[in-house]
Each structure stands twice: as C-alpha cells, then as structure tokens.
Design an enzyme around this catalytic site. Structure first.
Site, PDB file in Angstrom:
ATOM      1  N   ARG A 166      36.314  46.116  44.411  1.00 18.38           N
ATOM      2  CA  ARG A 166      37.170  46.108  45.612  1.00 18.38           C
ATOM      3  C   ARG A 166      37.037  46.540  46.566  1.00 18.38           C
ATOM      4  O   ARG A 166      37.337  45.500  48.170  1.00 18.38           O
ATOM      5  CB  ARG A 166      37.362  47.821  45.117  1.00 18.38           C
ATOM      6  CG  ARG A 166      38.305  47.988  43.417  1.00 18.38           C
ATOM      7  CD  ARG A 166      39.281  47.180  44.048  1.00 18.38           C
ATOM      8  NE  ARG A 166      40.439  48.699  44.299  1.00 18.38           N
ATOM      9  CZ  ARG A 166      41.857  48.474  44.914  1.00 18.38           C
ATOM     10  NH1 ARG A 166      42.594  47.478  44.000  1.00 18.38           N
ATOM     11  NH2 ARG A 166      42.156  49.101  45.434  1.00 18.38           N
ATOM     12  N   ASN A 189      49.133  39.540  48.514  1.00 20.01           N
ATOM     13  CA  ASN A 189      47.731  39.458  48.748  1.00 20.01           C
ATOM     14  C   ASN A 189      46.522  39.044  47.815  1.00 20.01           C
ATOM     15  O   ASN A 189      45.430  39.482  47.595  1.00 20.01           O
ATOM     16  CB  ASN A 189      47.498  41.070  49.085  1.00 20.01           C
ATOM     17  CG  ASN A 189      47.491  41.603  47.867  1.00 20.01           C
ATOM     18  OD1 ASN A 189      48.077  41.082  46.754  1.00 20.01           O
ATOM     19  ND2 ASN A 189      47.692  43.537  47.957  1.00 20.01           N
ATOM     20  N   HIS A 205      44.024  40.478  42.327  1.00 16.33           N
ATOM     21  CA  HIS A 205      44.390  42.083  42.354  1.00 16.33           C
ATOM     22  C   HIS A 205      42.629  42.594  41.451  1.00 16.33           C
ATOM     23  O   HIS A 205      41.993  41.616  41.206  1.00 16.33           O
ATOM     24  CB  HIS A 205      45.196  42.239  40.290  1.00 16.33           C
ATOM     25  CG  HIS A 205      44.997  43.449  40.133  1.00 16.33           C
ATOM     26  ND1 HIS A 205      45.643  44.480  40.397  1.00 16.33           N
ATOM     27  CD2 HIS A 205      43.976  43.203  38.717  1.00 16.33           C
ATOM     28  CE1 HIS A 205      44.942  45.630  39.313  1.00 16.33           C
ATOM     29  NE2 HIS A 205      44.194  44.860  38.503  1.00 16.33           N
TER      30      HIS A 205
END
Ligand code: UDP
Ligand code: MG
Length: 140
Positions: free
Chosen positions: A87, A114, A117
């Site tokens: 992340r 974006n 994931h």
C-alpha cells in the site's frame, strides 16, 4: 521473519498505456516476489462483485465500467509485511495526493484510472487472490 502475501492488479489504464512492464519492474525492485500472474479482462458482473464493498458509493457504476473496459493483470505478491509495504508503494488513491516515487504518482491519470490496486488487509488479500486464482493454493 514472517513472509506474507498480498494481492494486486494492474488496472486497464496502465495495461493499455503499456506501463505493465515498468510497474512490475518497480514491484520486484522493492523486494516483492510475483507468485501468480495472468492477463485477463473482467465482465461487468465480475468487476461489480470485486468492488461490491463500494456498491453504495457514487463512483461505483463508473468504476465497474472502467474496470471491465480493458485488460488487467492480477498478481499475488510475496514479501515480509506485504500488505502494508505494498500500500505504501502504490500511494494514495488520488494521484494528486500520492507521494513522490509511488506507482500511482508515476502512472495514475486520475482518481479512478489510478493504475493499480492493492489489498488493504490480509483478510482481503486472501479473498481477492482467491477471486482470480481460485485454482491455486497460493494464498492459503
Ligand atoms: N475510486 C474512484 N473515485 C473515488 C474513489 C475511488 O473512482 O472517489 C476508484 C479508484 O479506482 C479506487 C477504487 O475506486 O482505486 C477503490 O476505491 P478505494 O477507496 O478502495 O481506494 P484504493 O483502496 O484503491 O486506494
Ligand atoms: Mg480499497
């Protein structure tokens, strides 16, 4: 030292733009090992199921259209502290807010398109990995 796993997918905008190789190179350079990978495309129903947690959000229908509108590359990754470290490597959801050097800062074009994931918990990594690689025992 505990090795653990996370789940990722390179999203249609990044695959279509030809950024998959560069993104995988960054992932590997940060110590993640790719233990499962394929190129596929979701149906709208599958994209809706994958993002079911966001069903009530205003962006849900657009997200389903976008995620089923082109090829994706789902992967299972292995590394110590994989979920949190990954992340951090992808950066904030909105590329405008993503830190320098993160994958979204480098490759995302908008808050929806974006680039990539990353699972937000070990539990979801198991569920999401199984969604794409249910024939493997990889996440067990
Ligand atoms: N998304 C969007 N608009 C928003 C928030 C999210 O289109 O205002 C999309 C975007 O592609 C994001 C995905 O929905 O990656 C899932 O949202 P989440 O809040 O879970 O962000 P993530 O965990 O991917 O950073
Ligand atoms: Mg999320």
């Amino acid at each position: 030292m505990t090795t653990t796993k996370t789940f990722t997918m390179i999203k249609p905008d990044a695959v279509t733009a030809g950024n998959s190789g560069a993104i995988i190179k960054i992932i590997e350079a940060h110590g993640f090992v790719v233990s499962a990978m394929k190129l596929t495309q979701l149906t709208a129903a599958q994209a809706g199921q994958f993002y079911g947690i966001h069903k009530e959000r205003p962006f849900y229908n657009d997200l389903v259209d976008y995620m089923s509108g082109g090829p994706i590359i789902p992967m299972i990754l292995e590394k110590e502290n994989a979920v949190e470290d990954f992340r951090a490597l992808i950066g904030a959801t909105n590329p405008v807010e993503a830190a320098e050097g993160t994958i979204r800062k480098l490759f995302a074009t908008s808050i929806s398109a974006n680039a990539i994931h990353g699972s937000d918990s070990h539990k979801n990594a198991l569920i999401e990995g199984d969604f794409f690689f249910s024939n493997l025992e990889k996440m067990k």
